[in-house]
Design a protein around this motif. Structure first.
Motif, short mmCIF file in Angstrom:
data_model
loop_
_atom_site.label_atom_id
_atom_site.label_comp_id
_atom_site.label_asym_id
_atom_site.label_seq_id
_atom_site.Cartn_x
_atom_site.Cartn_y
_atom_site.Cartn_z
N THR A 7 34.76 47.59 43.89
CA THR A 7 34.92 46.90 42.60
C THR A 7 33.56 46.56 42.00
O THR A 7 33.32 46.79 40.81
N ARG A 8 32.66 46.04 42.82
CA ARG A 8 31.31 45.71 42.33
C ARG A 8 30.60 46.95 41.83
O ARG A 8 30.00 46.95 40.76
N ALA A 11 32.11 48.05 38.54
CA ALA A 11 31.75 47.13 37.46
C ALA A 11 30.31 47.36 37.02
O ALA A 11 30.00 47.28 35.82
N LEU A 21 31.26 39.13 32.52
CA LEU A 21 31.52 38.37 33.75
C LEU A 21 30.57 37.16 33.82
O LEU A 21 30.99 36.05 34.15
N TYR A 28 40.45 39.09 33.86
CA TYR A 28 40.22 39.83 35.10
C TYR A 28 41.26 40.92 35.34
O TYR A 28 40.93 42.00 35.83
N ALA A 32 40.37 44.79 35.64
CA ALA A 32 40.77 45.54 36.84
C ALA A 32 41.47 46.83 36.45
O ALA A 32 41.22 47.90 37.04
N LEU A 48 36.88 40.92 41.27
CA LEU A 48 36.05 40.69 40.08
C LEU A 48 35.75 39.21 39.89
O LEU A 48 34.63 38.82 39.57
N ARG A 49 36.76 38.38 40.09
CA ARG A 49 36.59 36.93 39.93
C ARG A 49 35.55 36.41 40.92
O ARG A 49 34.66 35.64 40.56
N TYR A 51 33.19 38.17 42.38
CA TYR A 51 31.90 38.74 42.00
C TYR A 51 31.29 37.92 40.86
O TYR A 51 30.10 37.60 40.88
#
Length: 169
Positions: A7-8, A11, A21, A28, A32, A48-49, A51
């Motif tokens: 995910t990181r 992003a 972010l 979020y 996603a 994501l949250r 991160y």
């Protein structure tokens, strides 16, 4: 690779998402879905949250800024002319250059308390306003954007608005 790592990495392919972010303005679940990572949407949203919680808060160094417009800019035949123009504002990248004495373009110059992200924000705002950019640069003290002559006044307003909003953060 873990879902959080994936995910990181996904992003980070979208700088606008990292900015959002950091600013705390992301939906979020929608982000996603946008990233289209294999896994449950809720799990990606949670990654994501988390991160976002680790990222530094969005801050701007913009403050006292002056925006000016110079008409009579055009492409230069020889980019070396950009350095020999007696100090007038010019933009040269690779084999292309814009400078005074031409026609068809206007230079928007912002100076003062700006940073490279000021240019990024300005370019994004110009794109949203439908103003095409022929060239742009930042040297640590000034940013310069070359646009078509007829877009000059609108471009000044757009850049002023962006830099003013950044200074109010």
């Amino acid at each position: 690779m873990s879902l959080a790592s994936e995910t990181r990495r996904a992003a980070e392919n979208y700088p606008f998402l990292i900015t959002a972010l950091r600013a705390g303005v992301v939906n979020y679940t929608a982000a996603a879905r946008f990233l289209d990572i294999d896994g449950e949407t809720d799990a990606v949203a949670t990654a994501l949250r988390r991160y976002a919680e680790e990222l530094p808060e969005y801050e701007s160094s913009a403050g006292d800024v002056r925006v000016t417009m110079t008409s009579g800019i055009g492409p230069l035949e020889d980019p070396a002319d950009a350095e020999a123009d007696g100090g007038d504002r010019t933009l040269a990248v690779g084999g292309s250059a814009f400078g005074p004495g031409g026609e068809g373009y206007t230079a928007i110059v912002a100076s003062g308390e700006i940073d490279a992200s000021s240019l990024s924000s300005g370019l994004a705002a110009l794109e949203l306003a439908g103003i095409d950019v022929a060239g742009a640069g930042f040297d640590g003290e000034e940013l310069l954007v070359v646009i078509e002559r007829l877009d000059g006044a609108n471009a000044v307003r757009v850049i002023e608005r962006v830099l003013e909003s950044r200074s109010n953060e």
